[in-house]
Design an enzyme around this catalytic site. Structure first.
Site, PDB file in Angstrom:
ATOM      1  CE1 TYR A 117      -4.493  -1.040   0.412  1.00 60.01           C
ATOM      2  CE2 TYR A 117      -3.339  -2.835   1.033  1.00 60.01           C
ATOM      3  CZ  TYR A 117      -4.450  -2.249   0.725  1.00 60.01           C
ATOM      4  OH  TYR A 117      -5.285  -3.531   0.019  1.00 60.01           O
ATOM      5  CD  GLU A 177     -16.543  -1.253   6.440  1.00 59.74           C
ATOM      6  OE1 GLU A 177     -15.924  -0.736   6.063  1.00 59.74           O
ATOM      7  OE2 GLU A 177     -17.270  -2.262   5.842  1.00 59.74           O
ATOM      8  CG  ASP A 183     -16.386   0.269  -5.067  1.00 54.69           C
ATOM      9  OD1 ASP A 183     -16.122   0.717  -5.821  1.00 54.69           O
ATOM     10  OD2 ASP A 183     -17.191  -0.181  -4.185  1.00 54.69           O
TER      11      ASP A 183
END
Length: 249
Positions: A46, A223, A246
């Site tokens: 990442y 989450e 998204d």
């Protein structure tokens, strides 16, 4: 706006474009001399997203206001020189990466909680956690500032309550009883006052560890625990899916 829900049943505003006057809010915020922090994690592959996130957030996140960006990464050597706006500061915090991405995801709550206790509470008034693989394309301003802020997931906004992907297993600390749940919130963008974010992250990590002792891993990791917390500790402000859309949709 008449086309969207702008107020929750517990009377918290749902922020959509066109539901606020940013000039008025900016003037009010300026008078308070506040500092807002942003926490993000770039671990393993990442690191690739760092430049895109930082450049867009530096330009569009609370532009003109003082923001401290806290970047946790296991690859500090990969960070090229990033030109920050005069009012913004970037703090690169080296961390070790866990072996599995699920562990990385779930350890974020612990990391944020510990750093709030040791550092952030002395440096910022509000704190937001945002995923590193985000790019901002429009201004995100002080309309997001409140005590406890959750962002409605773009994937779940139009689904029926029972089809939202809460943790269903009652033995998990993240379980949401069937038929309950107000909205499904993304863990990719949440925040609020430092004190409230400390409560959120501490409680979620406690739940994660209790699950781990039972050999349970919640359906959507941190989450799931965030959604359980926000069911019983209602956000004082909700951000619409516009704030974390998204692009696959």
């Amino acid at each position: 706006r008449q086309d969207v829900l702008v107020l929750t049943p517990w009377l918290a505003p749902v922020v959509w474009e066109g539901t606020f006057n940013r000039e008025i809010l900016n003037a009010q915020y300026m008078q308070k001399n506040l500092v807002t922090g942003v926490v993000t994690f770039a671990v393993k592959k990442y690191w690739f997203f760092i430049e895109g996130f930082m450049n867009s957030a530096n330009k569009y996140f609370l532009a003109g206001h003082q923001v401290n960006f806290y970047l946790f990464t296991d690859s500090p050597e990969q960070i090229s020189h990033l030109q920050m706006a005069p009012e913004n500061q970037l703090f690169v915090i080296p961390i070790q990466s866990d072996s599995e991405w699920q562990d990385i995801s779930m350890s974020r709550m612990d990391t944020i909680s510990r750093y709030i206790h040791s550092q952030f509470q002395y440096e910022v008034d509000y704190l937001y956690s945002i995923d590193i693989d985000v790019q901002l394309f429009e201004h995100i301003g002080v309309e997001i500032i409140d005590t406890l802020v959750g962002t409605i997931s773009s994937c779940q906004y139009t689904t029926q309550r029972d089809s939202k992907p809460y943790e269903p297993r009652t033995e998990s600390q993240a379980a949401v009883p069937k038929g309950e749940g107000d909205f499904y919130y993304t863990a990719s963008f949440y925040g609020g006052s430092v004190a409230e974010v400390y409560k959120v992250t501490t409680a979620c990590f406690k739940g994660i560890m209790e699950d781990k002792e039972k050999g349970i891993e919640a359906r959507w990791h941190d989450e799931s625990h965030l959604n359980k917390y926000l069911l019983y500790h209602k956000p004082t402000r909700l951000l619409s899916p516009e704030y974390y859309w998204d692009e696959g949709l």
